[in-house]
Design a protein around this motif. Structure first.
Motif, short mmCIF file in Angstrom:
data_model
loop_
_atom_site.label_atom_id
_atom_site.label_comp_id
_atom_site.label_asym_id
_atom_site.label_seq_id
_atom_site.Cartn_x
_atom_site.Cartn_y
_atom_site.Cartn_z
N LYS A 85 65.87 25.24 30.52
CA LYS A 85 66.13 24.73 29.18
C LYS A 85 67.17 23.63 29.21
N ILE A 86 67.18 22.87 28.12
CA ILE A 86 68.17 21.82 27.92
C ILE A 86 68.96 22.19 26.67
N ILE A 87 70.29 22.17 26.80
CA ILE A 87 71.17 22.42 25.67
C ILE A 87 71.81 21.10 25.28
N ARG A 88 71.73 20.78 23.98
CA ARG A 88 72.27 19.52 23.47
C ARG A 88 73.21 19.78 22.30
N GLY A 89 74.15 18.88 22.11
CA GLY A 89 75.05 18.95 20.97
C GLY A 89 76.14 17.90 21.11
N LYS A 90 76.98 17.82 20.08
CA LYS A 90 78.13 16.91 20.13
C LYS A 90 79.30 17.70 20.67
N GLN A 91 79.87 17.23 21.78
CA GLN A 91 80.96 17.96 22.44
C GLN A 91 82.28 17.66 21.74
N VAL A 92 82.77 18.66 20.97
CA VAL A 92 84.01 18.51 20.22
C VAL A 92 85.14 19.38 20.79
N GLY A 93 84.83 20.12 21.83
CA GLY A 93 85.84 20.98 22.47
C GLY A 93 85.58 21.06 23.96
N GLU A 94 86.49 21.73 24.66
CA GLU A 94 86.34 21.89 26.11
C GLU A 94 85.07 22.69 26.41
N LEU A 95 84.33 22.22 27.40
CA LEU A 95 83.08 22.86 27.81
C LEU A 95 83.05 22.93 29.32
N PHE A 96 83.07 24.14 29.85
CA PHE A 96 83.03 24.37 31.30
C PHE A 96 84.09 23.55 32.04
N GLY A 97 85.27 23.51 31.44
CA GLY A 97 86.39 22.81 32.07
C GLY A 97 86.48 21.34 31.77
N GLN A 98 85.48 20.78 31.09
CA GLN A 98 85.51 19.35 30.75
C GLN A 98 86.06 19.19 29.34
N PRO A 99 87.04 18.30 29.17
CA PRO A 99 87.62 18.10 27.83
C PRO A 99 86.60 17.51 26.86
N ALA A 100 86.87 17.67 25.59
CA ALA A 100 85.99 17.14 24.55
C ALA A 100 85.78 15.65 24.73
N SER A 101 84.55 15.22 24.60
CA SER A 101 84.22 13.79 24.70
C SER A 101 83.92 13.19 23.34
N ASN A 102 83.67 14.05 22.34
CA ASN A 102 83.23 13.62 21.01
C ASN A 102 81.96 12.77 21.09
N GLN A 103 81.16 13.04 22.11
CA GLN A 103 79.88 12.36 22.29
C GLN A 103 78.76 13.39 22.28
N ALA A 104 77.56 12.91 22.03
CA ALA A 104 76.38 13.75 22.20
C ALA A 104 76.18 13.96 23.69
N ILE A 105 75.98 15.22 24.07
CA ILE A 105 75.79 15.55 25.49
C ILE A 105 74.59 16.47 25.63
N GLU A 106 74.17 16.63 26.87
CA GLU A 106 73.14 17.60 27.20
C GLU A 106 73.39 18.11 28.61
N PHE A 107 72.91 19.33 28.86
CA PHE A 107 72.94 19.88 30.21
C PHE A 107 71.80 20.87 30.36
N ARG A 108 71.34 21.00 31.58
CA ARG A 108 70.24 21.92 31.88
C ARG A 108 70.78 23.26 32.31
N VAL A 109 70.00 24.29 32.01
CA VAL A 109 70.32 25.64 32.43
C VAL A 109 69.05 26.30 32.94
N MET A 110 69.15 26.90 34.11
CA MET A 110 68.09 27.77 34.63
C MET A 110 68.61 29.19 34.50
N ASP A 111 67.93 30.01 33.73
CA ASP A 111 68.33 31.41 33.52
C ASP A 111 67.26 32.34 34.05
N PHE A 112 67.72 33.46 34.56
CA PHE A 112 66.84 34.57 34.90
C PHE A 112 67.44 35.79 34.23
#
Length: 137
Positions: A85-112
């Motif tokens: 899956k792809i998760i998208r949104g506007k990053q307004v806070g810290e995410l996985f150790g990365q500070p807020a960018s205030n930009q639209a971002i996306e990242f992939r996730v493989m889950d089992f």
């Protein structure tokens, strides 16, 4: 081994992703997550049990506005459902150790996720890199 069918298991995972991960209905976590939940890629600082699901989902929604989750693939073998899956949104806070960018971002996730007694009981995941999304995308 679960007594549910592959299509029922996939539907369970898809409902959880939509209702909890995307829409932020944290009150439904206990409906989807087994009391004996084990998160194998336990995130630093988060318990690998059901309480960890609450923490991770709340943190995700603090970090991202307007979360959209697109499930690209979902397959089930026995009692294990895999999603890409792809998760998208506007990053307004810290995410996985990365500070807020205030930009639209996306990242992939493989889950089992393994299903037992009609709930999700085990989880393995691989997270992709956080990438900015261009405005037209």
């Amino acid at each position: 081994m679960s007594t549910t069918t592959a299509s029922e298991n996939i539907a369970l995972v898809r409902r959880m992703v939509t209702e909890v991960q995307q829409n932020g209905h944290f009150d439904l976590i206990d409906d989807f997550i087994h009391p004996n939940w084990v998160d194998h890629p336990q995130m630093p600082g988060h318990p690998g049990d059901r309480e960890g699901v609450y923490i991770i989902m709340r943190n995700l929604h603090k970090a991202l506005l307007d979360i959209k989750v697109e499930i690209i693939h979902s397959v089930c073998t026995g009692d294990v459902v895999a999603t890409n899956k792809i998760i998208r949104g506007k990053q307004v806070g810290e995410l996985f150790g990365q500070p807020a960018s205030n930009q639209a971002i996306e990242f992939r996730v493989m889950d089992f996720m393994r299903v037992q007694d009609g709930k999700l009981i085990e989880h393995w995941a691989c997270l992709g890199r956080i990438n900015p999304v261009s405005e037209g995308a």
